[in-house]
Write a protein that holds these residues in place. Structure first.
Motif, PDB file in Angstrom:
ATOM      1  N   SER A   1      -2.107   6.834 -10.236  1.00  0.00           N
ATOM      2  CA  SER A   1      -1.180   6.530  -9.512  1.00  0.00           C
ATOM      3  C   SER A   1      -1.326   6.576  -7.901  1.00  0.00           C
ATOM      4  O   SER A   1      -0.605   6.123  -7.374  1.00  0.00           O
ATOM      5  CB  SER A   1       0.170   7.484  -9.970  1.00  0.00           C
ATOM      6  OG  SER A   1       0.224   7.496 -11.245  1.00  0.00           O
ATOM      7  N   PHE A   2      -2.332   7.456  -7.408  1.00  0.00           N
ATOM      8  CA  PHE A   2      -2.251   7.905  -6.215  1.00  0.00           C
ATOM      9  C   PHE A   2      -2.407   6.851  -4.892  1.00  0.00           C
ATOM     10  O   PHE A   2      -1.763   7.024  -4.018  1.00  0.00           O
ATOM     11  CB  PHE A   2      -3.228   9.194  -5.944  1.00  0.00           C
ATOM     12  CG  PHE A   2      -2.962  10.240  -6.661  1.00  0.00           C
ATOM     13  CD1 PHE A   2      -2.059  11.157  -6.491  1.00  0.00           C
ATOM     14  CD2 PHE A   2      -3.854  10.819  -7.499  1.00  0.00           C
ATOM     15  CE1 PHE A   2      -1.569  12.193  -7.016  1.00  0.00           C
ATOM     16  CE2 PHE A   2      -3.898  12.193  -8.137  1.00  0.00           C
ATOM     17  CZ  PHE A   2      -2.604  12.542  -8.128  1.00  0.00           C
ATOM     18  N   GLY A   3      -3.008   5.802  -5.414  1.00  0.00           N
ATOM     19  CA  GLY A   3      -3.336   4.822  -4.446  1.00  0.00           C
ATOM     20  C   GLY A   3      -2.462   3.650  -4.122  1.00  0.00           C
ATOM     21  O   GLY A   3      -2.528   2.823  -3.214  1.00  0.00           O
ATOM     22  N   TRP A   4      -1.452   3.661  -5.146  1.00  0.00           N
ATOM     23  CA  TRP A   4      -0.484   2.492  -4.996  1.00  0.00           C
ATOM     24  C   TRP A   4       0.887   2.782  -4.428  1.00  0.00           C
ATOM     25  O   TRP A   4       1.732   3.808  -5.219  1.00  0.00           O
ATOM     26  CB  TRP A   4      -0.479   1.837  -6.400  1.00  0.00           C
ATOM     27  CG  TRP A   4      -2.153   1.590  -6.917  1.00  0.00           C
ATOM     28  CD1 TRP A   4      -2.554   2.330  -8.154  1.00  0.00           C
ATOM     29  CD2 TRP A   4      -3.104   1.076  -6.233  1.00  0.00           C
ATOM     30  NE1 TRP A   4      -3.788   2.183  -8.117  1.00  0.00           N
ATOM     31  CE2 TRP A   4      -4.157   1.465  -6.923  1.00  0.00           C
ATOM     32  CE3 TRP A   4      -3.261   0.529  -5.093  1.00  0.00           C
ATOM     33  CZ2 TRP A   4      -5.421   1.050  -6.735  1.00  0.00           C
ATOM     34  CZ3 TRP A   4      -4.855  -0.119  -4.926  1.00  0.00           C
ATOM     35  CH2 TRP A   4      -5.899   0.256  -5.724  1.00  0.00           C
ATOM     36  N   ASP A   5       1.403   2.028  -3.847  1.00  0.00           N
ATOM     37  CA  ASP A   5       2.759   2.295  -3.282  1.00  0.00           C
ATOM     38  C   ASP A   5       3.865   2.364  -4.338  1.00  0.00           C
ATOM     39  O   ASP A   5       4.815   3.107  -4.487  1.00  0.00           O
ATOM     40  CB  ASP A   5       3.351   1.435  -2.317  1.00  0.00           C
ATOM     41  CG  ASP A   5       2.534   1.373  -0.835  1.00  0.00           C
ATOM     42  OD1 ASP A   5       1.930   2.535  -0.616  1.00  0.00           O
ATOM     43  OD2 ASP A   5       2.400   0.402  -0.137  1.00  0.00           O
ATOM     44  N   GLU A   6       3.583   1.631  -5.289  1.00  0.00           N
ATOM     45  CA  GLU A   6       4.622   1.570  -6.492  1.00  0.00           C
ATOM     46  C   GLU A   6       4.587   2.774  -7.403  1.00  0.00           C
ATOM     47  O   GLU A   6       5.524   2.963  -8.176  1.00  0.00           O
ATOM     48  CB  GLU A   6       4.303   0.329  -7.361  1.00  0.00           C
ATOM     49  CG  GLU A   6       4.612  -1.194  -6.652  1.00  0.00           C
ATOM     50  CD  GLU A   6       3.365  -1.756  -5.915  1.00  0.00           C
ATOM     51  OE1 GLU A   6       3.752  -2.613  -5.419  1.00  0.00           O
ATOM     52  OE2 GLU A   6       2.226  -0.779  -5.754  1.00  0.00           O
ATOM     53  N   THR A   7       3.726   3.468  -7.222  1.00  0.00           N
ATOM     54  CA  THR A   7       3.237   4.521  -8.261  1.00  0.00           C
ATOM     55  C   THR A   7       2.923   5.755  -7.776  1.00  0.00           C
ATOM     56  O   THR A   7       3.127   6.981  -8.554  1.00  0.00           O
ATOM     57  CB  THR A   7       2.055   4.135  -9.335  1.00  0.00           C
ATOM     58  OG1 THR A   7       0.891   4.010  -8.740  1.00  0.00           O
ATOM     59  CG2 THR A   7       2.561   3.029  -9.930  1.00  0.00           C
ATOM     60  N   LYS A   8       2.649   6.057  -6.494  1.00  0.00           N
ATOM     61  CA  LYS A   8       2.201   7.318  -6.038  1.00  0.00           C
ATOM     62  C   LYS A   8       3.333   8.415  -5.853  1.00  0.00           C
ATOM     63  O   LYS A   8       4.369   8.057  -5.410  1.00  0.00           O
ATOM     64  CB  LYS A   8       1.389   6.978  -4.596  1.00  0.00           C
ATOM     65  CG  LYS A   8       2.461   6.803  -3.493  1.00  0.00           C
ATOM     66  CD  LYS A   8       1.554   6.401  -2.252  1.00  0.00           C
ATOM     67  CE  LYS A   8       2.675   5.859  -1.075  1.00  0.00           C
ATOM     68  NZ  LYS A   8       1.780   5.585   0.226  1.00  0.00           N
ATOM     69  N   PRO A   9       2.852   9.461  -6.650  1.00  0.00           N
ATOM     70  CA  PRO A   9       3.894  10.593  -6.502  1.00  0.00           C
ATOM     71  C   PRO A   9       4.083  11.393  -5.246  1.00  0.00           C
ATOM     72  O   PRO A   9       5.218  12.029  -4.914  1.00  0.00           O
ATOM     73  CB  PRO A   9       3.246  11.820  -7.456  1.00  0.00           C
ATOM     74  CG  PRO A   9       1.730  11.310  -7.483  1.00  0.00           C
ATOM     75  CD  PRO A   9       1.693   9.851  -7.064  1.00  0.00           C
ATOM     76  N   PHE A  10       3.396  11.198  -4.213  1.00  0.00           N
ATOM     77  CA  PHE A  10       3.480  11.704  -2.857  1.00  0.00           C
ATOM     78  C   PHE A  10       2.613  11.078  -2.008  1.00  0.00           C
ATOM     79  O   PHE A  10       1.561  10.383  -2.415  1.00  0.00           O
ATOM     80  CB  PHE A  10       3.249  13.281  -2.899  1.00  0.00           C
ATOM     81  CG  PHE A  10       1.814  13.795  -3.171  1.00  0.00           C
ATOM     82  CD1 PHE A  10       0.901  13.837  -2.370  1.00  0.00           C
ATOM     83  CD2 PHE A  10       1.803  14.161  -4.647  1.00  0.00           C
ATOM     84  CE1 PHE A  10      -0.437  14.324  -2.698  1.00  0.00           C
ATOM     85  CE2 PHE A  10       0.371  14.562  -4.979  1.00  0.00           C
ATOM     86  CZ  PHE A  10      -0.651  14.599  -3.957  1.00  0.00           C
ATOM     87  N   GLU A  11       2.910  11.196  -0.695  1.00  0.00           N
ATOM     88  CA  GLU A  11       1.958  10.608   0.340  1.00  0.00           C
ATOM     89  C   GLU A  11       0.495  11.257   0.169  1.00  0.00           C
ATOM     90  O   GLU A  11       0.630  12.475   0.444  1.00  0.00           O
ATOM     91  CB  GLU A  11       2.526  10.797   1.871  1.00  0.00           C
ATOM     92  CG  GLU A  11       3.541   9.853   2.137  1.00  0.00           C
ATOM     93  CD  GLU A  11       3.515   8.180   1.608  1.00  0.00           C
ATOM     94  OE1 GLU A  11       2.122   7.822   2.521  1.00  0.00           O
ATOM     95  OE2 GLU A  11       4.225   7.663   1.210  1.00  0.00           O
TER      96      GLU A  11
END
Length: 392
Positions: A64-74
């Motif tokens: 999830s971390f790399g994608w704007d649609e899915t990342k849980p935090f910056e």
């Protein structure tokens, strides 16, 4: 929270991370150490993939971390690199699964898909509901994929018909969708397609007899008149230049994984050096054993410094093809050297799975070759240095 640096992070590069990133990395490390490390040798030995890790890794955010649609935090590219490192220092096969899912498959959709395609597919893949694969390499086309791609795409109204074959496609024996790259017969340009693997005419057959990344389920794919709707064509993939944008991102991740593999072998060697007794004392007390360990740590430290800077450049928007290419060719060369030194330290015990180092030693060979060979990455960097292309 006290964040512990890895023994191979001699200069403390992980201290560059934010507190939130350190917490997420610690949670991932705990899961890998307690749930994944104990099972991977058995799965590797049997040539099977531990499917039970897919959903827990999704819950930890690794897709999830790399994608704007899915990342849980910056989060930073350096953090995402450390995620790849943590996975690889436990098991390169699990790290490769994540690299295909998060980097190649989701990366293709994020980099070259439409807003609607990103919204439709990325959340499902981030949750582990859908597993993806990436079909670029072919039986007769690898390093020359830019010009040598033989799989064809023919448009017929609102559908495309794909014909051809792919080889060495990771995750492909169990993926729900595969990103297929094919040459448009109308304009000769490479285009990408999201292909559900239950589509008529699509078959994937596991490649047997591997000596490296045995848990990764690589497949030969055959496409016989596979019909894909226009809505599943990646709307912003118009040529191989767009495919290369995806590879530029994943090449940096492979470099981080290479550091992780070297670090995993090094950690195993350090542990063994304190427990194995020869000539009346632990072998870690002998000069030549310390020489192997110090040289290994030097390779790891130099490589880690390189990948940290490449990831910082990605965050800055200054990373170019030659930057990720140099990182990939350098770190995988140093990895190959390091795992050999670490295996050497074990003597005969280094060729069994009992101490993990044999697995790292074997898996390094695949990492050394995939995502761009040494030769191709050398030519990319050489072109940047001289201004002259020497590819043919």
């Amino acid at each position: 929270m006290t964040f512990e640096l890895l023994g191979g992070d001699f200069y403390g590069y992980a201290n560059l991370l934010s507190e939130q990133e350190k917490t997420a990395l610690s949670d991932l490390r705990d899961y890998l150490d307690t749930e994944v490390r104990p099972i991977v040798n058995d799965f590797w030995n049997r040539g099977e993939f531990p499917f039970e890790v897919v959903k827990p890794l999704a819950a930890l955010g690794v897709y999830s971390f790399g994608w704007d649609e899915t990342k849980p935090f910056e989060n930073s590219a350096v953090f995402r690199g450390f995620v790849a490192l943590e996975l690889a220092r436990i098991d390169a096969s699990v790290a490769t699964f994540r690299g295909v899912q998060d980097g190649l498959a989701m990366g293709s959709i994020s980099a070259t898909g439409s807003v609607e395609q990103r919204a439709e597919w990325l959340p499902k893949m981030a949750s582990g509901e859908i597993v993806g694969a990436f079909g670029l390499t072919e039986p007769l086309s690898g390093s020359d994929a830019a010009k040598g791609l033989r799989t064809t795409a023919t448009r017929e109204g609102e559908n495309w018909t794909l014909n051809g074959s792919k080889r060495w496609i990771g995750n492909a024996t169990f993926s729900d969708v595969t990103i297929i790259w094919a040459k448009d017969v109308a304009d000769g340009q490479v285009k990408g397609f999201i292909v559900p693997t239950d589509t008529a005419g699509y078959t994937a057959t596991k490649i047997e007899g591997k000596i490296s990344l045995r848990s990764v389920q690589n497949a030969d794919i055959v496409l016989e008149n596979v019909v894909v709707p226009e809505r599943n064509r990646l709307q912003n993939a118009h040529s191989f230049t767009d495919t290369a944008r995806v590879l530029r991102l994943t090449r940096a991740d492979v470099s981080w994984a290479a550091v992780g593999i070297a670090m995993g072998a090094y950690e195993a060697a350090v542990a063994y050096s304190t427990s194995r007794v020869q000539f009346g004392k632990p072998i870690g007390g002998h000069q030549l054993v310390q020489d192997l360990l110090v040289k290994s740590l030097g390779n790891i430290t130099a490589s880690l410094g390189m990948v940290v800077r490449v990831s910082q450049m990605l965050d800055e928007g200054t990373q170019r093809d030659e930057h990720s290419a140099l990182a990939k060719l350098y770190t995988t060369s140093r990895m190959r050297e390091t795992v050999a030194w670490c295996r050497e330290l074990f003597g005969g015990n280094g060729i069994t799975l009992d101490h993990d180092v044999a697995r790292f030693f074997s898996d390094a060979e695949a990492i050394y070759s995939y995502e761009g060979t040494q030769e191709m990455n050398t030519l990319i960097v050489g072109r940047a240095i001289t201004g002259q292309a020497a590819f043919v």
